[in-house]
Structure formats: structure tokens, C-alpha cells
Design a protein around this motif. Sequence first.
Motif, PDB file in Angstrom:
ATOM      1  N   ASN A  27       0.786  -1.257  -0.069  1.00 56.51           N
ATOM      2  CA  ASN A  27      -0.056  -0.076  -0.079  1.00 56.51           C
ATOM      3  C   ASN A  27       0.742   1.392  -0.032  1.00 56.51           C
ATOM      4  N   GLU A  28       2.139   1.253   0.197  1.00 64.55           N
ATOM      5  CA  GLU A  28       3.181   2.329   0.419  1.00 64.55           C
ATOM      6  C   GLU A  28       4.181   2.342  -0.649  1.00 64.55           C
ATOM      7  N   MET A  29       4.060   1.447  -1.741  1.00 68.26           N
ATOM      8  CA  MET A  29       4.677   1.171  -2.830  1.00 68.26           C
ATOM      9  C   MET A  29       4.216   1.606  -4.208  1.00 68.26           C
ATOM     10  N   THR A  30       4.997   1.801  -5.167  1.00 69.12           N
ATOM     11  CA  THR A  30       4.518   2.115  -6.469  1.00 69.12           C
ATOM     12  C   THR A  30       4.335   0.833  -7.153  1.00 69.12           C
ATOM     13  N   PRO A  31       3.859   0.880  -8.486  1.00 71.84           N
ATOM     14  CA  PRO A  31       3.786  -0.444  -8.799  1.00 71.84           C
ATOM     15  C   PRO A  31       4.999  -1.099  -9.304  1.00 71.84           C
ATOM     16  N   GLU A  32       5.849  -0.103  -9.727  1.00 71.24           N
ATOM     17  CA  GLU A  32       7.164  -0.408 -10.307  1.00 71.24           C
ATOM     18  C   GLU A  32       8.078  -0.870  -9.207  1.00 71.24           C
ATOM     19  N   GLU A  33       7.718  -0.551  -7.900  1.00 71.01           N
ATOM     20  CA  GLU A  33       8.637  -1.081  -6.820  1.00 71.01           C
ATOM     21  C   GLU A  33       8.180  -2.371  -6.373  1.00 71.01           C
ATOM     22  N   ILE A  34       6.910  -2.673  -6.394  1.00 74.01           N
ATOM     23  CA  ILE A  34       6.406  -3.948  -6.245  1.00 74.01           C
ATOM     24  C   ILE A  34       7.009  -5.073  -7.286  1.00 74.01           C
ATOM     25  N   ALA A  35       6.818  -4.564  -8.843  1.00 70.64           N
ATOM     26  CA  ALA A  35       7.231  -5.521  -9.567  1.00 70.64           C
ATOM     27  C   ALA A  35       8.574  -5.705  -9.316  1.00 70.64           C
ATOM     28  N   GLU A  36       9.447  -4.756  -8.961  1.00 72.65           N
ATOM     29  CA  GLU A  36      11.271  -4.882  -8.664  1.00 72.65           C
ATOM     30  C   GLU A  36      11.351  -5.998  -7.561  1.00 72.65           C
ATOM     31  N   ALA A  37      10.211  -5.998  -6.365  1.00 73.22           N
ATOM     32  CA  ALA A  37      10.431  -6.835  -5.348  1.00 73.22           C
ATOM     33  C   ALA A  37      10.054  -8.357  -5.833  1.00 73.22           C
ATOM     34  N   GLN A  38       8.964  -8.301  -6.712  1.00 75.76           N
ATOM     35  CA  GLN A  38       8.546  -9.458  -7.216  1.00 75.76           C
ATOM     36  C   GLN A  38       9.729 -10.102  -7.995  1.00 75.76           C
ATOM     37  N   ARG A  39      10.344  -9.551  -8.780  1.00 75.67           N
ATOM     38  CA  ARG A  39      11.510  -9.800  -9.707  1.00 75.67           C
ATOM     39  C   ARG A  39      12.464 -10.346  -8.904  1.00 75.67           C
ATOM     40  N   LEU A  40      13.005  -9.771  -7.576  1.00 81.00           N
ATOM     41  CA  LEU A  40      14.003 -10.060  -6.822  1.00 81.00           C
ATOM     42  C   LEU A  40      13.612 -11.517  -6.397  1.00 81.00           C
ATOM     43  N   ALA A  41      12.220 -11.853  -5.776  1.00 80.00           N
ATOM     44  CA  ALA A  41      11.681 -12.935  -5.123  1.00 80.00           C
ATOM     45  C   ALA A  41      11.908 -14.001  -6.462  1.00 80.00           C
ATOM     46  N   ARG A  42      11.528 -13.781  -7.374  1.00 79.25           N
ATOM     47  CA  ARG A  42      11.819 -14.757  -8.322  1.00 79.25           C
ATOM     48  C   ARG A  42      13.078 -15.119  -8.439  1.00 79.25           C
ATOM     49  N   GLU A  43      14.029 -14.200  -8.538  1.00 81.71           N
ATOM     50  CA  GLU A  43      15.517 -14.391  -8.716  1.00 81.71           C
ATOM     51  C   GLU A  43      15.967 -15.237  -7.445  1.00 81.71           C
ATOM     52  N   TYR A  44      15.507 -15.033  -6.370  1.00 78.24           N
ATOM     53  CA  TYR A  44      16.148 -15.923  -5.353  1.00 78.24           C
ATOM     54  C   TYR A  44      15.608 -17.193  -5.391  1.00 78.24           C
ATOM     55  N   LEU A  45      14.438 -17.433  -5.667  1.00 77.45           N
ATOM     56  CA  LEU A  45      13.802 -18.753  -5.933  1.00 77.45           C
ATOM     57  C   LEU A  45      14.807 -19.629  -7.134  1.00 77.45           C
ATOM     58  N   VAL A  46      15.233 -18.939  -7.991  1.00 81.16           N
ATOM     59  CA  VAL A  46      15.961 -19.491  -9.098  1.00 81.16           C
ATOM     60  C   VAL A  46      17.554 -20.033  -8.553  1.00 81.16           C
ATOM     61  N   THR A  47      17.935 -19.198  -7.519  1.00 87.11           N
ATOM     62  CA  THR A  47      19.168 -19.249  -7.194  1.00 87.11           C
ATOM     63  C   THR A  47      19.386 -20.285  -5.887  1.00 87.11           C
ATOM     64  N   HIS A  48      18.265 -20.699  -5.441  1.00 87.23           N
ATOM     65  CA  HIS A  48      18.149 -21.154  -4.185  1.00 87.23           C
ATOM     66  C   HIS A  48      17.194 -22.639  -4.373  1.00 87.23           C
ATOM     67  N   ARG A  49      17.791 -23.504  -3.364  1.00 82.75           N
ATOM     68  CA  ARG A  49      16.990 -25.014  -3.601  1.00 82.75           C
ATOM     69  C   ARG A  49      16.192 -25.143  -2.302  1.00 82.75           C
ATOM     70  N   PRO A  50      15.171 -25.879  -2.175  1.00 81.52           N
ATOM     71  CA  PRO A  50      14.544 -26.243  -0.902  1.00 81.52           C
ATOM     72  C   PRO A  50      15.667 -27.057   0.002  1.00 81.52           C
ATOM     73  N   ARG A  51      15.475 -26.871   1.245  1.00 82.65           N
ATOM     74  CA  ARG A  51      16.152 -27.414   2.307  1.00 82.65           C
ATOM     75  C   ARG A  51      16.020 -28.899   2.323  1.00 82.65           C
ATOM     76  N   THR A  52      17.034 -29.641   2.289  1.00 79.27           N
ATOM     77  CA  THR A  52      16.775 -31.087   2.564  1.00 79.27           C
ATOM     78  C   THR A  52      16.903 -31.812   3.969  1.00 79.27           C
ATOM     79  N   ASP A  53      17.259 -30.769   5.171  1.00 78.73           N
ATOM     80  CA  ASP A  53      17.299 -31.267   6.260  1.00 78.73           C
ATOM     81  C   ASP A  53      15.788 -30.993   6.912  1.00 78.73           C
ATOM     82  N   ALA A  54      15.260 -32.121   7.428  1.00 83.38           N
ATOM     83  CA  ALA A  54      13.708 -31.979   8.056  1.00 83.38           C
ATOM     84  C   ALA A  54      13.843 -31.700   9.331  1.00 83.38           C
TER      85      ALA A  54
END
Length: 94
Positions: free
Chosen positions: A67-94
Amino acid sequence: MTVAMSVETLDVIEPILSDAEMYRLGLEASTGGETGEFDLITAHKWFNLAAMQGNLEARAYRTELANEMTPEEIAEAQRLAREYLVTHRPRTDA
């Protein structure tokens, strides 16, 4: 969309943080943490990732931040989240 990776690449990819760790990082970014400099884009990224893992508090904070961010800032945050998911894997320790 297909993502191709070699086995060697998977060996160097870091594990995904827990929802609690992501939530804490979101809080630090949204309040300035130790540095006093807050970053709404980074905070939204971490809250978004924590919310994807089921953290309800992160979901609420993500909505507040949006609610405090511009659409461009939200899009950038979402892009960064997707980038994180591509460069990290699920934990194998349960």
C-alpha cells in the motif's frame, strides 16, 4: 517456461531460508535494522517469500508495504523474489 541446470550447478546453489528467517529479514529491511536504512523493496521480497511458505504475519506485512509502494517497486520486489527462488533450492534437512 523450462529451466535447465547441471548437477554441478545444483551443488553450489544455497538452500532456501526458512519462513521465519525470511520474515526476520523482511522486518529488518522494513524497519532499518541495525543500519537504520529501511528498504521497502527488499522487505517486500522477504515478506513475499515467507508468505509463499505459509507465514501469515509476512502476508499481512507484505500487504501493508504494498500500500506504500509504487507498482514499479512492487514489480522489482517480485522480480527479486523470483531471482532468489531460481538461485536457491529447498532445504533437505527435515
